[in-house]
Write an enzyme that holds these catalytic residues in place. Structure first.
Site, PDB file in Angstrom:
ATOM      1  N   TYR A  52       0.837  -1.196   0.000  1.00  0.00           N
ATOM      2  CA  TYR A  52       0.000   0.000   0.000  1.00  0.00           C
ATOM      3  C   TYR A  52       0.871   1.244   0.000  1.00  0.00           C
ATOM      4  O   TYR A  52       1.904   1.282   0.679  1.00  0.00           O
ATOM      5  CB  TYR A  52      -0.910   0.003   1.226  1.00  0.00           C
ATOM      6  CG  TYR A  52      -1.945  -1.089   1.156  1.00  0.00           C
ATOM      7  CD1 TYR A  52      -3.215  -0.833   0.634  1.00  0.00           C
ATOM      8  CD2 TYR A  52      -1.644  -2.379   1.561  1.00  0.00           C
ATOM      9  CE1 TYR A  52      -4.158  -1.845   0.540  1.00  0.00           C
ATOM     10  CE2 TYR A  52      -2.585  -3.393   1.468  1.00  0.00           C
ATOM     11  CZ  TYR A  52      -3.833  -3.122   0.956  1.00  0.00           C
ATOM     12  OH  TYR A  52      -4.766  -4.125   0.856  1.00  0.00           O
ATOM     13  N   GLU A  53       0.440   2.276  -0.717  1.00  0.00           N
ATOM     14  CA  GLU A  53       1.251   3.485  -0.830  1.00  0.00           C
ATOM     15  C   GLU A  53       1.457   4.163   0.520  1.00  0.00           C
ATOM     16  O   GLU A  53       2.359   4.972   0.687  1.00  0.00           O
ATOM     17  CB  GLU A  53       0.667   4.464  -1.851  1.00  0.00           C
ATOM     18  CG  GLU A  53      -0.641   5.111  -1.441  1.00  0.00           C
ATOM     19  CD  GLU A  53      -1.270   5.931  -2.584  1.00  0.00           C
ATOM     20  OE1 GLU A  53      -0.880   5.768  -3.739  1.00  0.00           O
ATOM     21  OE2 GLU A  53      -2.166   6.738  -2.277  1.00  0.00           O
ATOM     22  N   ALA A  54       0.609   3.828   1.504  1.00  0.00           N
ATOM     23  CA  ALA A  54       0.805   4.354   2.855  1.00  0.00           C
ATOM     24  C   ALA A  54       2.057   3.768   3.505  1.00  0.00           C
ATOM     25  O   ALA A  54       2.451   4.203   4.582  1.00  0.00           O
ATOM     26  CB  ALA A  54      -0.412   4.036   3.720  1.00  0.00           C
ATOM     27  N   GLY A  55       2.685   2.773   2.850  1.00  0.00           N
ATOM     28  CA  GLY A  55       3.930   2.234   3.377  1.00  0.00           C
ATOM     29  C   GLY A  55       3.794   0.865   4.016  1.00  0.00           C
ATOM     30  O   GLY A  55       4.630   0.469   4.815  1.00  0.00           O
ATOM     31  N   ILE A  68      -6.853   3.100   2.302  1.00  0.00           N
ATOM     32  CA  ILE A  68      -5.539   2.488   2.137  1.00  0.00           C
ATOM     33  C   ILE A  68      -4.646   2.756   3.345  1.00  0.00           C
ATOM     34  O   ILE A  68      -3.517   2.290   3.389  1.00  0.00           O
ATOM     35  CB  ILE A  68      -4.815   2.982   0.869  1.00  0.00           C
ATOM     36  CG1 ILE A  68      -4.779   4.514   0.839  1.00  0.00           C
ATOM     37  CG2 ILE A  68      -5.452   2.431  -0.374  1.00  0.00           C
ATOM     38  CD1 ILE A  68      -3.827   5.048  -0.200  1.00  0.00           C
TER      39      ILE A  68
END
Lengths: 254, 303, 303, 254
Positions: A52-55, A68
């Protein structure tokens, strides 16, 4: 489409899941891409990993996440890092196999507009903007687009290049120097479009019961067809069972 | 030296009309209590920078605090749009400056590193470069493709919420880290809000977990439940119901005014706000326990 | 899918004559066992990159493995110099390329980020720029001073030692982090050595501690005491006596040959090496227990 | 110098400690700088904080460390981060008040050579090189140099600029755009040198019993003197007690 047996969303999720490969490292959003990845993991791609782009890397959510950045994605994940690191060390470095993209407009060459309808400085409709998609479209090895098939969503040219597919076709994408191979398929409720050698999206496969005419009527350019247009296998009872009973029992997305 | 102050004092001291602020947190740890206090104090002409403006900046725009937004994704994540931001941009009543997520956090990374800019590889999507002249290009002196660069962002104030901090501002953060650390190092001043104020020994028991050091922190505020309707990993859940209701709450002047009157102006502080949410919400947002396995740092005391 | 292999297989598969290798670790976690294995396997013409070559590369140069070193500080930290490196450079028998620490790790940061270069502010010390043409300058497109840039370093192999990893290569690291993470992401192949192989559930109990993810790891080797005479935080102490004795061990051909014969060629693997060190050394390097305070990640299981 | 009362190393450590201020964030090496910081913390600067280039902030070592990467610096520290972060977020960002420097040669303008004696490509003596000092000298707010006073260590010009002081003097340092104020003092076993307004190191203070002639005889350029050359107060019994009994009881450095 057999409306009784499955709905349009289920159809898109199942067809998207089938495009994923075992071992893929997938940059994934919530909703349909999340469900497609989880379905693939439970069927043919058990080693697919969601990022996920949140890390968050290798999430094992205990419930269906709404965003997300949901906390259930973090508890029990394999790794969590900063956003700067996820975009630098994972995406820009070339460690992401698959990205999912969406947007208000997708054009003939797979370019996407998620920014604005009308003029940028005097918008008719202001959309959310890029988020991570500008870089995902460029740097993931492969991209997939999942979207309902409506004429307003498929113009010949997008109003704004939020993220690129094959630009103007030909070698125009390659000439930008971006590392990824671009959008490999657009999965809609009617069909699957794929780029031909010129990077133009053409009809590759129809879902059961759908026709070329129906697709063309909902597409803003003169749609070409692959030499052999396939028909996608109908969702299997097992695919539907996993989706309905295990992945989205509260029917939030499906 | 303890930097513990009340949140209202911290806002009074460090947030001024016309400032650029960065209320940090990607979905996680968004400091809603601090922004409610800024609204209560009537700050004006702020430039609001965040990758995702989220409900927190939509509320500030609705409350009339903002002159400009700097952002990279202006939706209500997983739900829909941010009405006040969208209309402000559409009507031309709100200035804006736009990046991709990577562009936005690269600006913070440059700011946090004392650099004038950060490079990124090209993406082929040149429209944003065309409309935002802050995107520039630099030749690769090693002969490769040009790189895209964005300038350092150094906000006047970063507001950063954390799970636990000592009274000087050394803070442990876990869960989604977003751009918390970069925002804090980039900013001229840092207001730290914390779920718990702990003894320095708790911080020192796990120094690798300390993402924000006291030396860059100006004020430490003990604000339990600061992040609601966002969340604090391990402390309380994200209030997804509230995020879903935002469409309704923010839909027109009357609704948003009613919300502000009741939940921002109608309460003194976050403690009162949390009480007002009530037992049912408290229980809905409760999270169970799932502890990290400890690690041994080793003792080196003289035998 | 497990990537567990013996260290000698991992070296055989991923380290080839002529490769550029980065044996990571700033004082901490230096993978001596892996380098002993490279020497045992007789690799030649290697380019050895490390911020601090330390004893580990001095030994490789002495053993005839190296064609070139890339470094930023070539001393024996806190003790003195590295004789074989120094003489190789003085005699012109060893190629070298030199940076400051920040230049060196910026090269890795660029490599790990998929960027062609990383910028740094100027330091006024232009002599290193003059002698190393890999240092270049880039104009600040926002009108400030030129920045100094260094090119990405992407080693063929990084060898990274960690405290604990699962069998796929997801690794927890704590204590001094040095350039472990950047080296791993920058390299084309990663050999991970670990004090402990743990169940995936231990890794998943604290995902913020996972600095190296399995996806970039090629081989996982269970090598307790891999780092001696360097150390592993929480597992065993740094062997400062050995570092002090290096001057003597490395002082001439005869001494270093005796050392290599006894401690590298004379043992089969690290287990035998550690046994050979003996009980007194084991006890001298023992560290006590000092555990991290746990954190709660929260459970979200359906009620 | 009263050899019976204290030795040269003790004298340098104590005088260096006195230059540190309460609340200083100090980038510190092992050995003499480490002891000077600890002495300052135990006397006039309890809130001084030690930061190591290995990425350790606020160490509270249980024993005297041999290297700047010693494990005892980590256990019980306030924070530990990567080297990239310590150089970026702390040093380059301007969060470091004080840096300590050393080297084989220090010249008239406080420039340091820790790289090479002779020609770089055909070295007479190869030294360790910059490590962190190139950036510390440029970016720490203030720098201090501690070194024994010997003629070979104080040439008029260094063979190689590993890290800069005031370059050629005048505004030549300022013109490079570096942020720090440069070396503020050189503490030796004979005296303290400080830069004058032209950035030239001049005699600012003599240690008890030392003379200008002695200093000049050990300095490779015509040394100027401050209008009022002070005499440093002799180490106090309390300073010596802390140093000997608390900080280095095994006499590793002193």
């Amino acid at each position: 489409m057999n409306e009784a047996a499955y709905n349009a969303t289920e159809l898109m999720i199942i067809n998207a899941a089938r495009l994923l490969q075992d071992g893929d490292q997938v940059f994934v959003g919530v909703g349909i891409p999340n469900l497609a990845c989880n379905l693939a993991r439970r069927t043919h791609a058990p080693h697919l990993q969601m990022i996920y782009e949140a890390g968050v890397i290798g999430a094992q959510p205990e419930r269906l996440p709404l965003s997300i950045g949901d906390p259930t994605l973090v508890s029990g994940a394999l790794a969590v890092c900063s956003m700067f690191d996820i975009f630098s060390f994972y995406l820009q470095r070339g460690n992401i196999d698959v990205g999912f993209l969406g947007g208000a407009q997708i054009d003939q060459f797979g370019n996407i507009n998620a920014t604005v309808i009308g003029d940028y400085f005097h918008p008719k409709v202001r959309l959310p903007g890029s988020g991570g998609s500008m870089e995902i479209a460029a740097w993931a090895n492969r991209c997939y687009i999942i979207t309902p098939h409506q004429k307003r969503r498929f113009p010949a040219r997008v109003d704004f290049h939020t993220s690129i597919g094959f630009l103007k076709g030909g070698d125009s994408r390659a000439k930008t120097g971006v590392r990824g191979a671009g959008p490999q398929a657009v999965v809609t409720n009617l069909c699957i479009l794929k780029p031909n050698e010129q990077g133009e999206l053409i009809l590759a496969a129809l879902h059961p019961g759908c026709t070329f005419e129906e697709v063309q009527a909902n597409t803003g350019w003169q749609l070409k067809q692959a030499p052999h247009v396939e028909v996608t296998p109908a969702p299997t009872p097992e695919e539907l069972r996993i989706l309905r009973e295990e992945l989205d029992p509260q029917r939030i997305y499906i | 030296m303890s930097k513990l102050v009340n949140l209202n004092e911290a806002i009074q001291s460090y947030v001024h009309d016309g400032d650029t602020i960065y209320a940090a947190g990607f979905t996680h740890l968004i400091p809603f209590a601090a922004v409610h206090e800024i609204i209560r104090q009537g700050r004006k002409d702020l430039t609001l920078a965040r990758a995702t403006p989220d409900l927190i900046y939509d509320l500030m725009v609705a409350a009339g605090c903002a002159r400009k937004v700097i952002f990279s994704y202006s939706g209500n994540p997983g739900v829909g749009s941010l009405k006040w931001l969208r209309e402000g941009i559409q009507n031309g009543t709100l200035e804006w400056e736009e990046y991709s997520h990577f562009g936005m956090i690269s600006r913070l990374q440059a700011g946090a590193s004392g650099l004038p800019f950060m490079p990124m590889r090209q993406t082929g999507a040149v429209d944003l470069e065309r409309v935002n002249p802050q995107y520039r290009r630099v030749k690769d002196p090693y002969g490769g493709d040009d790189v895209i660069v964005v300038p350092a962002l150094n906000p006047d104030v970063a507001i950063v919420h954390v799970q636990r901090a000592d009274s000087e501002g050394n803070a442990h953060i876990w869960g989604i880290l977003g751009e918390q650390r970069e925002a804090a190092f980039a900013a001229k001043h840092v207001i730290l809000t914390a779920e718990e104020i702990v003894d320095e020994s708790v911080i020192r028991s796990d120094p690798n977990r300390t993402l924000i050091p006291a030396m860059i922190v100006d004020a430490v505020c003990h604000v339990p439940y600061c992040a609601h309707p966002s969340y604090t990993q391990g402390y309380y859940d994200r209030d997804n119901e509230f995020y879903l209701k935002w469409e309704e709450i923010s839909k027109d002047e009357a609704n948003i005014k009613a919300y502000l009157d009741e939940w921002v102006f109608g309460v003194r502080d976050r403690a009162e706000y949390w009480q007002k949410l009530g037992a049912e919400t408290h229980s809905r947002l409760h999270v169970g326990q799932r502890l990290s396995a400890p690690v041994n740092y080793g003792s080196f005391a003289n035998e």
